[in-house]
Design a protein around this motif. Structure first.
Motif, short mmCIF file in Angstrom:
data_model
loop_
_atom_site.label_atom_id
_atom_site.label_comp_id
_atom_site.label_asym_id
_atom_site.label_seq_id
_atom_site.Cartn_x
_atom_site.Cartn_y
_atom_site.Cartn_z
N ASN A 29 0.87 -1.18 0.00
CA ASN A 29 0.00 0.00 0.00
C ASN A 29 0.90 1.23 0.00
N SER A 31 0.20 4.31 -0.58
CA SER A 31 -0.54 5.56 -0.50
C SER A 31 0.20 6.60 0.34
N SER A 45 3.48 0.13 4.84
CA SER A 45 3.09 -0.18 3.46
C SER A 45 3.01 -1.69 3.20
#
Length: 166
Positions: A29, A31, A45
């Motif tokens: 992840n 983001s 992450s």
């Protein structure tokens, strides 16, 4: 061996299938919200719920390969499991060194912040049943957290034969 690893845009290797009962790939992840967490970005992450579900589906021992993989170390869903951490280096020192040599102010800021987060996070490895270190220096450093076993890096190539040039 049931290998759980993260996809980095490279194709999977058939060689691993010779050693593993199963191989599962996960997405990180990436983001922007993970940057503002108190958890280091390299850990946050990789906190993939599918990974946690797969790890909790059996009672096999777990080897977390590097501090960055320890998001679920001693998670309540993994109670009673033998859990080990293989350290690669002293991550907060490594990130601090990267930050010190970085020219970009944005990257330097990220690396300094990540270094501080990693320093705070590393105490979590004290929850591991054992820490396997990769160097004597790391072994001495991580002794404050857990019993350690020093297992040096090993590979078939003892000598390098590199042509000079660019």
């Amino acid at each position: 061996i049931h290998l759980h690893c993260f996809e980095y845009g490279r194709s999977s290797t058939n060689e691993l299938e010779n050693y593993c009962e199963s191989i599962v790939y996960y997405n990180r992840n990436m983001s922007i919200g993970n940057f503002i967490s108190r958890t280091p970005y390299i850990v946050k992450s990789r906190a993939n719920i599918e990974l946690l579900n797969n790890l909790s589906a059996n009672d096999y021992p777990i080897l977390f390969e590097g501090l960055h993989t320890t998001a679920f170390l001693k998670h309540k869903r993994l109670n009673g499991r033998s859990q080990y951490v293989r350290t690669h280096n002293i991550e907060h020192e490594y990130y601090y060194s990267l930050a010190s040599s970085e020219r970009s102010l944005v990257k330097r800021f990220y690396l300094f912040c990540e270094s501080r987060k990693l320093k705070r996070w590393e105490k979590n490895i004290a929850k591991a049943d054992c820490i396997f270190t990769i160097s004597e220096n790391d072994n001495n450093y991580f002794q404050k957290y857990s019993k350690n076993i020093y297992i040096p890096a090993f590979h078939a190539n003892e000598n390098l034969n590199i042509e000079s040039g660019i």
